[in-house]
Structure formats: C-alpha cells, structure tokens
Enzyme design. Structure first.
Site, PDB file in Angstrom:
ATOM      1  N   GLU A  44       0.837  -1.194   0.000  1.00  0.00           N
ATOM      2  CA  GLU A  44       0.000   0.000   0.000  1.00  0.00           C
ATOM      3  C   GLU A  44       0.880   1.255   0.000  1.00  0.00           C
ATOM      4  OE1 GLU A  44      -3.616   1.856   2.782  1.00  0.00           O
ATOM      5  OE2 GLU A  44      -2.465   0.127   3.460  1.00  0.00           O
ATOM      6  N   LYS A 114      -9.115   3.104  -2.959  1.00  0.00           N
ATOM      7  CA  LYS A 114      -9.477   2.441  -1.712  1.00  0.00           C
ATOM      8  C   LYS A 114     -10.862   2.859  -1.230  1.00  0.00           C
ATOM      9  CE  LYS A 114      -7.455   1.570   2.906  1.00  0.00           C
ATOM     10  NZ  LYS A 114      -6.292   1.871   3.775  1.00  0.00           N
ATOM     11  N   CYS A 150      -5.823  -2.938   1.854  1.00  0.00           N
ATOM     12  CA  CYS A 150      -5.783  -3.027   3.317  1.00  0.00           C
ATOM     13  C   CYS A 150      -7.163  -3.103   3.965  1.00  0.00           C
ATOM     14  CB  CYS A 150      -4.961  -1.864   3.877  1.00  0.00           C
ATOM     15  SG  CYS A 150      -4.230  -2.219   5.502  1.00  0.00           S
TER      16      CYS A 150
END
EC number: 6.3.5.1
Length: 540
Positions: A44, A114, A150
């Site tokens: 990430e 994200k 994540c």
C-alpha cells in the site's frame, strides 16, 4: 497447470523518498521478469511510503509523486507481459485517493481507489483521502484478479464487489502495522470477509517513526487456509502460482515456516524499529545510559543486535547511591558485548547543583527534587555526548514507568528514541530472559535484582508503585482495553490500587507528551494511539 504467477514484494519503503521507492519497485520488477512472474504486487502507498501524514497536504509532494509514477511506468515498459501493481496517491477532481495502479506495457491499464478509510487508533486516512467505491477486476492469461487495499479486506463489501464482478483471485495491498497478536487478527478478519476468493495479502515491512510493519504476508486458498506465508520483520520475495480456476500453489518459497512466538516477534520488532529509525533519520550510532538495571540492559542488547557493537556506546554515571554491583554488572555486560563503555561520576555534579540551590532550598527537607537533579545531570551528559559525537541518545524507560510518571522529565526521559516506550516492565523481564536463551548477554543478577532507580538509599521501585505484575495488568485493562475503573475492580484488583494507578496515568500526561517517540508493539501505545488532553477535569 500454472496459468499465472504472482510475485509478492514484501519490501521496506521510506516515507517521502519517492525516487528511491520507485527504484526499489523497478529493481524488484527485474527479479520478477527473471522468474517469469506475470503480476508483481507491492505494498500500500508504495511510492510515498506509509504513513506520509501531512506531506500529503503539500501540492508539490503529490505532483512530484505523480511524475515519479509516470517515469516508473515508462521504465517498466521493457518488462513485456509483466503487470506491476503499485500503491500511490491518486489526484482527481481536487481530491486525493489512496490508490493502486496496474502498470503494464508502459501505461496504467487499471486503477483502484481504496473504499474503506480507517480513522481509528494510529490511522488518520479520512484527514487526507476521499473514498472510492468502484471495483477493479483485470485479467491475465484468462484468470481474473480483483484489487483491494488493506482495510477493504477487513469488511465484506469490497471483496464481495470484486467477486460479483468476476474476480477469481483477490490481491490486497497492505500497510498494516504490527502489534502483539496482529497476525492472527489479520488472518481471522481477512479469511471471514473474502467470500471464498483465494487471496494474496501483501504487507509492507519496516520501521516508520512510532510504527513498525512486520510483513508477514500470506496467501489463502478458497477455504481460507494459509498455503503460503512470508517471514516477519524482514524484506522477502515470494511467488504463488494460480491455475485457470484461480487455485493457488506456492512456488517460492515452497515451504512456509510458522511465524515465531510472541517474544521473538517483539524483540525483532524493536530491533527493526531502532535500525530503521536510525538509518532513515541519518544516524549511524547510538549512546545510552547503562545503569546496571534491567531496562538499560535490554536496550543495550537490542541496540547491539540492531546496528552492531561498533556503533553503540554506553555510559555508566554512578552517584553516591549507586550500588557497587550495578557498576560491576554494567561493566561486565558491556565487556561481554564488546561495546565502548565509559564511567562518568555524577556525585560532584549533583552536589554542585544542590549547593547552587542551597539558599533557595534553605529550611526544606530533601525530597524527589534532589533525586531528579541526579537524573537530569545524567540526561545533560548524554545529550552532550550526542551533540559532540553525533550519536542518537536512546532513552531506556518502559511503558509502566511512562504510564505512572515514574521517570524524570529532562532526565532519564531525554533522548531521540524511546525503545521500550510501549514495553511493560513485566515484558521487559520476559524479553531479557528470551534474549539470554539465544545467547547469554545480560548478567543474571541484573534480571534477578529488585528494580531500583538508585536515587536515594535502599530505594526500590515498589516503594512508589504496586508490584509490576499488578501494575501492568491494570495498565493493560485501562489503557489498552479501555476498561472502566469498576470493571478493573471487578477483575479482582483492590480499589485503592486501581485508583492510585489511574490517577498517576492521568496526572502524568504532560510528561508523556514531552518524551521521545518509541515503537508501538501493544494494542494501544502512548502517542499515536493515546490522545488524551493534558488539562483535564474529568474524574472517573
């Protein structure tokens, strides 16, 4: 038969070093091509490092990062057939996104933004990023891969969206910081939420200020069983193959050893955190006060393991209250580790301070003021050595002391890095015994002696504090688990002791705010996790 090879690049990035981070991706891409990898997964926010914090508010930082991404895309064009998934910050319509780009053939063929932005504990992503909402699925050799970043995989919605759009395998980029038992938590959360998709969970590794990232990347099959794992606290590369149905097969390493136990991991976390904090901050050596007590002994052992004995200097600064055995044990440990050892007596210096203050203190009995003068003399000497020789001072206080204020502001709290800041005293003992089982470096008497600050005659820590097993249990409940006073009492602790500990935690917030940063290893650390006001009228 393997249809697609996915490479896992568990690498250590440096926040803000955009070109060096891109160069590491390019270097890893060469390895991937040499091993006939089809997709290379990086962590990430690979390019910026994580967390970049308020660097993300600087327009030049974002624009330069995008320039570096464009150059990296051109550089990777030579690797024909290789798809590189790179974490970066995407700018769109005046908003920033935590993003992943799939680079192939000199262009961005897919971009994922994200969805879930954590805003708790050490995370502050809503301060910087807008949330995406669209799935991204791309195909390589007939196998369809979905992307998550994540936190997305800690909830069911984003993996489900990828599956609904045809994904056969989920690729997850992560910058998930370490704390005790975090790996089991990741496996549980991700395994429950990926909707039967085989999953490649790639986590970054390395220290960044108060955070340390453990790597511990893994691959799950459709049943949530771990089929491959990478090591903890070290850079590592892996390859997993997928057949045309998305079924995984570990190719490199084929055998995945179990992750080490808690004590080994915490020790490795401290070692990596110190090494990276020094290296990424431009320091090559450290200096610390060696007292003959267990905290400084453990710090010395970690420092030597992290950067080598030749880069570590320790200083014993005896006062008139220092026991002979403290000097003997300190010298013995330093000699055993082959580090530079100096002794600077402070009795005369402390007496000079007391003499200078004698008129102001006339008629008053000695108290903790005189004790703190000794600690502050030591702090001044260590900082002088740091200034003169360019070594970073490592402070040696532990979490139990910082919680209760059993430490001296501008004294034993001075330093650039507080290695044991999040390590309770009971764990200090456990880690010391664990380290000695690997090879005996801490004299046994240091471990067995009752702990003492040695600032007055016959002093022990338990003159001022509850026994450490009791104290640490209360701190864990109150600080890490946010338990109420009533709940702590109900767990079997005496009301007066609980009240004493909670009061000490409250009134010493001002001290902790002025202390050095240190690596987080528990569920809730003082610093990024713990954000209590200093002036505070609330009483529970």
């Amino acid at each position: 038969m393997t249809a697609v090879k996915v490479g896992l690049a568990q690498i250590n990035m440096t926040v803000g070093d955009l070109r060096a981070n891109a160069a590491k991706v390019a270097e890893t891409a060469r390895w991937a091509e040499n091993n006939h990898v089809d997709i290379l997964l990086t962590p990430e926010l690979t390019l910026t490092g994580y967390p970049a914090e308020d660097l993300l508010l600087r327009p030049e930082f974002i624009s330069r990062q995008l320039q570096v991404l464009e150059q990296l895309c051109r550089d990777l064009a030579r690797h024909r057939g290789l798809h590189v998934v790179v974490g970066y910050v995407h700018e769109q319509d005046g908003a920033l996104y935590n993003a992943a780009a799939v680079l192939s053939g000199g262009r961005v063929i897919a971009r994922y933004l994200k969805h879930e932005l954590p805003d708790y504990g050490v995370f502050d992503e809503k301060r910087y990023f807008a949330a995406g909402g669209e799935p991204v699925v791309f195909a390589v050799n007939g196998v369809k891969f979905g992307l998550n970043i994540c936190e997305d995989a800690w909830f069911a919605a984003s993996p489900a969206l990828a599956a609904e759009n045809g994904a056969q395998v989920l690729l997850v980029l992560n910058a998930s910081p370490y704390s005790v038992a975090k790996q089991a938590e990741r496996l549980g959360q991700v395994g429950r939420n990926v909707h039967g998709l085989p999953t490649v969970y790639l986590n970054k590794v390395g220290g960044q200020d108060e955070l340390v990232f453990d790597g511990a990347s893994f691959v799950l099959d459709a049943q949530g069983v771990v089929v491959q794992r990478l090591p903890v606290f070290e850079e590592a590369l892996g390859i997993v193959g997928f057949d045309d149905q998305g079924r995984p097969e570990p190719l490199y390493p084929v055998n995945s050893p179990a992750w080490p136990d808690m004590h080994a991991q915490v020790y490795q976390a401290l070692t990596l955190a110190l090494r990276d904090y020094l290296g990424k901050s431009g320091f090559s050596s450290v200096v610390l006060g060696l007292s003959g007590g267990i905290d400084s002994a453990l710090v010395l052992a970690v420092a030597v393991d992290a950067i080598g004995a030749q880069n570590v200097r320790c200083v014993m600064m005896p006062s008139r209250y220092t026991a002979d055995i403290s000097q003997i044990d300190a010298r013995r440990m330093a000699d055993g580790l082959n580090v530079r050892y100096d002794e600077i007596g402070i009795a005369g210096l402390a007496s000079a301070f007391e003499l200078a203050l004698s008129h102001q203190f006339a008629g008053l009995e000695p108290d903790t003021t005189e004790e703190n003068i000794q600690a502050r003399v030591r702090g001044t000497l260590l900082m002088a050595l740091s200034n003169k020789f360019g070594s970073l001072v490592i402070s040696t206080g532990n979490k139990s002391e910082l919680a209760t204020g059993y430490c001296t502001l501008y004294g034993d709290m001075v330093g650039g890095f507080a290695l044991l800041k999040d390590v309770p005293k009971t764990l200090v003992y456990e880690l010391s015994r664990w380290r000695n089982r690997q090879s005996p470096v801490i004299p046994e008497r240091i471990i067995e002696r009752p702990p003492s600050a040695e600032l007055r005659p016959d002093q022990t820590d338990q003159d001022s504090l509850p026994p450490y097993d009791v104290l640490d249990a209360i701190i864990e409940l109150y600080v890490e688990k946010n338990a109420s006073i009533k709940a702590i009492e109900a767990a079997g602790f005496e009301r007066d002791v609980v009240a004493q500990v909670v009061r000490l935690i409250r009134i010493n917030e001002y001290k902790r705010r002025q202390g050095a940063i240190g690596p987080k290893i528990t569920a809730r650390a003082f610093g990024r996790d713990w954000r209590y006001p200093i002036t505070n009228g609330f009483r529970e």
